[in-house]
Design a protein around this motif. Structure first.
Motif, PDB file in Angstrom:
ATOM      1  N   LEU A 217      21.969  68.340  -6.212  1.00  0.00           N
ATOM      2  CA  LEU A 217      21.361  68.806  -7.166  1.00  0.00           C
ATOM      3  C   LEU A 217      20.769  70.906  -5.659  1.00  0.00           C
ATOM      4  O   LEU A 217      20.695  70.013  -4.457  1.00  0.00           O
ATOM      5  CB  LEU A 217      19.773  68.905  -6.793  1.00  0.00           C
ATOM      6  CG  LEU A 217      19.791  67.061  -7.594  1.00  0.00           C
ATOM      7  CD1 LEU A 217      18.108  66.642  -7.545  1.00  0.00           C
ATOM      8  CD2 LEU A 217      20.242  67.235  -9.418  1.00  0.00           C
ATOM      9  N   ALA A 218      20.619  71.961  -6.654  1.00  0.00           N
ATOM     10  CA  ALA A 218      20.153  72.829  -5.441  1.00  0.00           C
ATOM     11  C   ALA A 218      18.739  73.476  -6.720  1.00  0.00           C
ATOM     12  O   ALA A 218      19.151  73.389  -7.822  1.00  0.00           O
ATOM     13  CB  ALA A 218      21.671  73.672  -6.242  1.00  0.00           C
ATOM     14  N   ASP A 219      17.649  73.322  -5.912  1.00  0.00           N
ATOM     15  CA  ASP A 219      16.640  74.139  -6.352  1.00  0.00           C
ATOM     16  C   ASP A 219      16.697  75.909  -6.118  1.00  0.00           C
ATOM     17  O   ASP A 219      16.157  75.312  -4.746  1.00  0.00           O
ATOM     18  CB  ASP A 219      15.620  73.013  -6.571  1.00  0.00           C
ATOM     19  CG  ASP A 219      14.153  73.579  -6.891  1.00  0.00           C
ATOM     20  OD1 ASP A 219      14.396  74.416  -7.198  1.00  0.00           O
ATOM     21  OD2 ASP A 219      13.495  72.829  -7.475  1.00  0.00           O
ATOM     22  N   CYS A 220      16.785  76.521  -6.978  1.00  0.00           N
ATOM     23  CA  CYS A 220      16.754  77.930  -6.658  1.00  0.00           C
ATOM     24  C   CYS A 220      15.396  78.342  -6.488  1.00  0.00           C
ATOM     25  O   CYS A 220      14.434  79.500  -6.620  1.00  0.00           O
ATOM     26  CB  CYS A 220      17.284  78.282  -6.889  1.00  0.00           C
ATOM     27  SG  CYS A 220      19.001  78.102  -6.362  1.00  0.00           S
ATOM     28  N   GLY A 221      14.299  77.386  -7.286  1.00  0.00           N
ATOM     29  CA  GLY A 221      13.255  78.393  -7.800  1.00  0.00           C
ATOM     30  C   GLY A 221      12.802  78.167  -9.336  1.00  0.00           C
ATOM     31  O   GLY A 221      11.649  78.226 -10.001  1.00  0.00           O
ATOM     32  N   ASP A 222      13.490  77.657 -10.098  1.00  0.00           N
ATOM     33  CA  ASP A 222      13.545  77.367 -11.118  1.00  0.00           C
ATOM     34  C   ASP A 222      13.732  75.945 -11.606  1.00  0.00           C
ATOM     35  O   ASP A 222      14.267  75.923 -13.037  1.00  0.00           O
ATOM     36  CB  ASP A 222      14.349  78.633 -12.658  1.00  0.00           C
ATOM     37  CG  ASP A 222      14.269  79.959 -11.545  1.00  0.00           C
ATOM     38  OD1 ASP A 222      12.564  80.365 -11.705  1.00  0.00           O
ATOM     39  OD2 ASP A 222      14.435  80.983 -12.069  1.00  0.00           O
TER      40      ASP A 222
END
Length: 420
Positions: A217-222
């Protein structure tokens, strides 16, 4: 509860945001996020600071002891370094005062009609004072020695507690990272033109079950983006991912076994977007000075900005264009154009770019002025840098800095670049 859950619980009880707690500790919001999500543990001095802010023992934060129910808010089970220094200072003052008082000469006795008796009495008084002086000095010396011993014992106890905390930090972190035998999250590169960042991810489950899958998982703010992991040798799941480039990217792995999903954070990367921007500073303080009652700036002809494309945390883009001007309430009132280094600026002005404006500028009271620059890089990205805002006061005949700089954004949409 984990260490992170305990920090989050106490923070919320105090009504603090992650950013607010970070401000109290001198760390970023991302650091608080990593602590509360158990991706990392605070350093020892930060644990001690947290214990004081939350009014709980350090051992409680680490899950090693319960918070004493009878302990009042704001009290600490530990003697702080400041308190130790205070005790030391009190002891020093006490000893100095006692010594100064005892060194004062006794007042001469009043003259009487019996000089022999008076002389004998004076001798006896002197002897008594002499013996009393030695007695007080000895007692003060003993008291001071006892105080020093107490301070030494307290310091030793505090050092012992800190040493014990340090030795447990790594064990607790490893225990909380119980899903993986090993993992790695490596930043590969960023592409400012495309607005993306690339990473190499790897995670080995501590307990592998046949048929297990992994999703990164990669959470970039959205919200999180999902990337399937590829099973390789040694039961290692890996993936190379490309995600939107932002200043806070959280990477995690999810191990999927049937209906069961278990998640572990791998790392948080901060300021990757900011590191792609070249360093540009627009001070403008060289303009401000005495204006007189007419409000005319006497030093408004030239200004400069500082550009350093190597002063970042990574490779940055090149500057394509810079527009500089004087703004009143974020609206352009005087445009400045590039020029050679003026004669009034002596010496080597490394990384400085000079700009020339009007001969004179008249300031109006009641408005806020500041220098600002609209910067455009090679990919067409634009942002605004500005100096400290100032307000003209005709009564004082000079400008004063206004404490509202944090209200000014770097978004060009918040600035008016048309001369009115």
């Amino acid at each position: 509860m984990t260490v992170g859950q305990r920090i989050a619980q106490k923070r919320k009880e105090l009504g603090l945001s992650q950013e607010g707690l970070g401000d109290k500790l001198g760390v970023s919001r991302q650091a608080i996020y990593k602590w509360e999500s158990d991706a990392s543990l605070p350093e020892v001095e930060k644990l001690v600071a947290l214990s004081r802010i939350f009014s709980v023992p350090v051992g409680w934060l680490l899950g090693e002891e319960e918070h004493p129910a009878g302990q009042a808010d704001g009290q600490s089970a530990e003697l702080t370094e400041a308190q130790i220094k205070m005790v030391q200072e009190i002891a020093d003052r006490y000893l100095a005062a006692q010594t100064a008082r005892m060194e004062q000469p006794p007042q001469p006795p009043a003259r009487r009609r019996w000089p022999l008796i008076a002389g004998g009495a004076a001798a006896l008084v002197a002897a008594a004072l002499f013996l009393n002086l030695f007695s007080q000095l000895n007692r003060v010396s003993q008291d001071y020695g006892n105080l020093q011993s107490t301070i030494s014992n307290v310091s030793s106890n505090v050092n012992s507690q800190i040493g014990s905390i340090t030795s447990r930090v790594e064990e607790i972190l490893k225990a909380q990272n119980s899903l993986t035998a090993s993992y790695n999250a490596e930043f590969l590169s960023s592409d400012p033109g495309a607005g993306t960042a690339s990473f190499a991810l790897e995670a080995v489950p501590k307990t592998y079950v046949e048929g297990m899958e992994a999703v990164f998982l990669a959470d970039c703010g959205d919200g999180p983006l999902e990337f399937p992991g590829v099973l390789g040798e040694g039961q290692s799941f890996s993936a190379q991912v490309t995600v939107p480039l932002t200043d806070s990217i959280t990477l995690s792995v999810v191990f999927v076994n049937g209906e069961r999903r278990e998640t572990q954070m791998l790392d948080v990367f901060t300021y990757l977007l900011s590191d792609t921007y070249p360093y540009v500073s627009c001070d403008g303080s060289d303009l401000w000075g005495s204006t007189g009652k007419d409000g005319v700036l006497r030093n408004s002809r030239y200004t400069f900005i500082t550009v350093d494309e190597a002063f970042t945390g990574g490779p940055c883009t090149k500057i394509a264009d810079i527009q500089v001007g004087l703004f009143r309430d974020q609206k352009l009132v005087a445009r400045y154009t590039p020029c050679e280094q003026p004669d009034s600026y002596k010496g080597d002005w490394e990384n400085a770019r000079f700009f020339e404006g009007p001969e004179t500028i008249t300031l109006e009271p009641g408005y806020t002025y500041c220098m600002a620059a609209l910067v455009t890089d090679e990919y067409g990205r634009q942002w605004v840098v500005h100096g400290t805002p100032a307000v003209y006061d005709p009564e004082e005949e000079f400008v004063e800095y206004a404490d509202i700089a944090e209200d000014y954004s770097s978004d060009p949409a918040d600035w008016d670049f048309t001369v009115g």
